[in-house]
Enzyme design. Structure first.
Site, PDB file in Angstrom:
ATOM      1  N   CYS C 102     103.841  53.134 -85.807  1.00 31.15           N
ATOM      2  CA  CYS C 102     104.686  54.281 -86.141  1.00 31.15           C
ATOM      3  C   CYS C 102     105.578  54.486 -84.924  1.00 31.15           C
ATOM      4  O   CYS C 102     105.120  54.980 -83.901  1.00 31.15           O
ATOM      5  CB  CYS C 102     103.832  55.517 -86.416  1.00 31.15           C
ATOM      6  N   CYS C 105     106.394  58.484 -84.170  1.00 35.25           N
ATOM      7  CA  CYS C 105     105.317  59.338 -83.649  1.00 35.25           C
ATOM      8  C   CYS C 105     104.038  58.535 -83.596  1.00 35.25           C
ATOM      9  O   CYS C 105     103.915  57.670 -82.736  1.00 35.25           O
ATOM     10  CB  CYS C 105     105.238  60.688 -84.352  1.00 35.25           C
ATOM     11  N   SER C 106     103.077  58.799 -84.450  1.00 38.58           N
ATOM     12  CA  SER C 106     101.811  58.084 -84.329  1.00 38.58           C
ATOM     13  C   SER C 106     101.084  58.038 -85.662  1.00 38.58           C
ATOM     14  O   SER C 106      99.862  58.021 -85.702  1.00 38.58           O
ATOM     15  CB  SER C 106     100.924  58.783 -83.296  1.00 38.58           C
ATOM     16  N   CYS C 107     101.830  58.042 -86.770  1.00 39.37           N
ATOM     17  CA  CYS C 107     101.216  58.061 -88.097  1.00 39.37           C
ATOM     18  C   CYS C 107     100.285  56.865 -88.259  1.00 39.37           C
ATOM     19  O   CYS C 107     100.600  55.758 -87.817  1.00 39.37           O
ATOM     20  CB  CYS C 107     102.289  58.064 -89.176  1.00 39.37           C
TER      21      CYS C 107
END
Lengths: 93, 99, 194
Positions: C102, C105-107
């Protein structure tokens, strides 16, 4: 021009530390921050995209100098201030 | 969403992403702006994050498409592919006769 | 990473103060927060993803359903119930290797893989894997032949991706549980083979 979170293709971040850390949190406060996020979001105080926006709006130098969950905490604080839930400075020593 | 209109970009459609650099949250990353790709599949509809990130309750619901890009088209080199979920309003059809 | 002890102590104090403030304002209680943390950890484990993969390896009809509609297929096994997210499972083959990131962000498919490793959230991984995945995978010890097409899936909050790794050779005699035990978190992200 893009926000500091938009790092796809940016050069210079160096080698990846591929250590396979299996602990979900590195300190208790990180877990509390996740709890706060989930609870406040579930109550409709803010939505996921407002939260992401708050992280992305951090000054780039601050974004890069803070850890993952510090960003979460700072984003929660800025949203709560913007929405008038807490006053600026209310968390200061 | 039973009476939703048919998707604007069926699988296989050649699309081009907008170059827009908006002053707010968006899901079209810098590396994929103004690039050509191919629709893999619709992912299902959801709110446009650009609007809902502003705390507005009137974010339109749009189809999201998984769009596949060749590394060459993104970076000028490379042999891999990148697939990215993009909202309908980030895309326009890339007509062959306009290329 | 904040390895800095002072920063950590300062942040911990401020988090505690925010908790107290929000309790005073009647927005949260300590118990609700504990419940939220417990629920977050209880619903999320890489063992969930491993079980899904083992089922797909041993049941062709399930595998087909998993690839066609990941969300519905994992819900059959009791995962991601009530989630607002969708899941897309992408299959590694002899000629295609998938890897997940991702960049914005950090999905991450938390419910199936548990909390993500630090490297997944790092700027180094997020910036590089879309640009030079073969080099990144080599840093993880995975060297792919040029004939393999590398596909990088850049996730969104709405659709999470999980890799269906190739079943290791010489595992014909193993049952589902034994197969699940072979599946690693990195294999489900696409940064390791099995």
């Amino acid at each position: 021009m893009a926000r500091i979170n938009d790092v796809g293709g940016t050069q210079g971040f160096g080698a990846i530390d591929t250590t396979d850390d299996t602990e979900p949190f590195h300190a208790d406060w990180e877990a509390r921050v996740v709890g706060l996020y989930n609870t406040l979001r579930a109550q409709g105080i803010f939505n996921t995209n407002e939260f992401r926006d708050a992280i992305e709006s951090m000054p780039p130098a601050d974004y890069l100098a803070t850890s993952y969950y510090e960003r979460w905490f700072l984003a929660i604080c800025s949203l709560l201030e913007r929405k008038g839930v807490i006053e600026p400075g209310e968390l200061d020593d | 969403m039973t009476d939703a209109p048919p998707d604007r970009f069926p699988p296989g459609t050649r699309v081009r992403t907008f170059r827009h650099d908006p002053p707010h949250h968006t899901r079209l990353p810098r590396y994929a702006r103004g690039k050509r790709g191919v629709v893999v599949e619709p992912e299902g509809p959801d709110e446009l994050p650009d609007i809902s990130a502003q705390g507005r309750g009137d974010a339109p619901v749009e189809q999201i498409y998984a769009v596949r890009f060749a590394a060459r088209d993104l970076w000028g080199e490379g042999d891999h592919h990148v697939v990215l979920d993009l909202w309908e309003s980030y895309l326009e059809e890339d007509r062959q006769d306009e290329r | 990473m904040s390895g800095d002890h002072h920063t950590d102590a300062t942040t911990a104090r401020r988090v505690r103060r925010l908790e107290t403030l929000l309790e005073e304002k009647g927005l949260i209680t300590g118990e609700r927060l504990d419940e939220a943390i417990d629920a977050f950890l209880a619903e999320s484990s890489p063992a969930n993803g491993a079980r899904v993969v083992a089922r797909a390896w041993t049941d062709d009809a399930y595998r087909a359903r998993l690839l066609a509609d990941g969300t519905a297929a994992v819900q059959e096994l009791g995962h991601m119930e009530g989630s607002y997210q969708r899941l897309r499972v992408v299959e590694n083959t002899e000629s295609v290797h998938n890897v997940i990131v991702c960049t914005l962000c950090s999905c991450y498919p938390l419910r199936l893989l548990g909390p993500s490793p630090s490297w997944y959230k790092s700027e180094a991984y997020r910036s590089r894997v879309v640009r030079e995945p073969r080099a990144v995978l080599r840093e993880f010890g995975l060297t792919l032949p040029d004939s393999v097409d590398v596909v990088v899936w850049d996730s969104s909050a709405e659709t999470r991706y999980m890799v269906l790794p190739r079943r290791p050779q010489a595992t014909e005699g193993l049952d589902e549980e034994e197969l699940a035990a072979l599946v690693t978190r990195n294999a489900l992200i696409g940064t390791a083979p099995l």
